[in-house]
Design an enzyme around this catalytic site. Structure first.
Site: not given
Ligand code: 3PG
Ligand code: MG
Length: 394
Positions: A37, A195, A348, A371
């Protein structure tokens, strides 16, 4: 998508505020484990620096409590890495919301973890206005956080003199649109991870669009339960068995399929020293935990992938961090690497698998979103992108 683009703007001498997503994984000591990132944020930063802008960059890191900034919340390690990559020092500014700090033209500063500011998560208007007052141009390059309506991703876009998408944001939107709008068929989606519940809506949406839906990890275990298999002590969500069944029925009705494992790798614990056994799925014992797919199953997945036209990949099919449970994900990664299909990957764990199996150069597009990547694929309107669209005309 109608958003202003950074590359179309004259930034010389301007105060530019870049919201990046520098939320990278760290070890217990705070060392950065994986810096995709940060690297992905460089093009926008360099573009502004090279043209003589005064550059402020901020990001969240983790999910800190607002109003305090603990040692584990600081962007200090990120300032160091950013400095290494840019070949120039990056000053870290604390307590920056009210201004009172100088940034020269051609200089970059990093503004401390924006989620430490009160009002960030709730998209507080006063906070957004104060941050907007710091800049002439607001750049949102944080695709990974585009599914959150927070003060630095959403509110500030309403009040900044100009609001535009950074280069990473633009590239993400283009690549994901390409894969979703008119994908080359067959379209294969791989959704793995622990999940079902957090990925249920995406599974349902995908079930209406894709030709093959490969599920992995705890998600696959829930699907196995739904198809009447015994899974011992494997991670699963029995309360979601009906949902899993509905998704399989939905796929079947369309002549599509959710291929489930015919053999699995089990152990009685998840650890580096655990003894792994390969067994047919019908022989899973009451104390077994399914931690990977077996060789027959991964060969089948590899074949599906080999014939794909487009692949959307989020999540591993096994606990690939440990080598004895990495076989399925490794085989899949290698099949993706060799496939002619356009593959977009995000999340990730997926990034970690891509790095572990050295296939980055063979992936069509690697998204920095987890997400956000999933919500974009679901066809949802991401609030941060909507905020930029609202400022397109002015
Ligand atoms: C992630 O790692 O999915 C993004 O940086 C968003 O982070 P968050 O889920 O804590 O909002
Ligand atoms: Mg997250």
């Amino acid at each position: 998508m109608n958003v202003k683009k950074l590359a179309d703007l004259d930034v010389a001498g301007k105060r530019v505020f870049i919201r990046a997503d520098l939320n990278v994984p760290q070890d217990e000591a705070g060392n950065i484990v994986e810096d995709t990132r940060i690297r992905a944020s460089l093009p926008s930063i360099r573009y502004c620096l090279e043209r003589g802008a005064a550059v402020m960059v901020t990001s969240h890191l983790g999910r800190p409590a607002e109003g305090e900034c603990r040692a584990e919340d600081t962007l200090a390690p990120i300032a160091v890495r950013l400095g290494e990559l840019l070949g120039k020092p990056v000053r870290l500014i604390r307590d920056w919301v009210e201004g009172g700090f100088e940034v020269r033209a051609g200089e970059i500063v990093l503004l401390e973890n924006c989620r430490c500011n009160k009002g960030e998560k709730k998209d507080n208007e006063e906070l957004a206005k104060k941050m907007a007052a710091l800049c002439d141009i607001y750049v949102n390059d944080a695709f990974g956080t585009a599914h959150r309506a927070e003060a630095t991703t959403h509110g500030i876009a309403r009040f900044a003199p100009v609001a535009c998408a950074g280069m990473l944001m633009g590239a993400e939107i283009d690549a994901l649109t390409k894969a979703t709008e008119n994908p080359a068929r067959p379209l294969v989606a791989i959704v793995g991870g622990a999940k079902v519940s957090t990925k249920l809506t995406i599974l349902k949406t995908l079930a209406q669009k894709v030709d093959q839906l490969i599920v992995g990890g705890g998600i696959a275990n829930t699907f196995l339960l739904a198809s009447g298999k015994r899974i011992g002590e494997s991670l699963a969500e029995p309360e979601l068995v009906k949902e899993a069944q509905a998704i399989m029925d939905m796929m079947k009705a369309r002549g599509a399929e959710v291929p489930l494992p015919v053999d699995v790798v089990v152990a009685d614990e998840v650890s580096a020293l655990a003894r792994a056994n390969r067994i047919p799925v019908d022989e899973v014992g009451p104390h077994d935990r399914i931690l990977d797919v077996g060789p027959k199953s991964s060969a089948k997945l590899a074949e599906i992938i080999a014939h794909a036209g487009t692949i959307v990949w989020n999540g591993p099919v096994g606990v690939f961090e440990h080598n004895q449970f990495a076989g399925g994900t490794k085989m899949m990664a290698s099949a993706i690497a060799h496939s002619e299909a356009f593959c977009i990957a995000g999340g990730g764990d997926t990034l970690a698998a891509i790095a572990k199996f050295h296939i980055a150069q063979d992936i069509g597009y690697i998204s920095t979103g987890g997400g956000a990547f999933l919500e974009f694929l679901e066809g949802k309107k991401l609030p941060a992108i909507a905020a930029l669209e609202a400022r397109f005309a002015d």
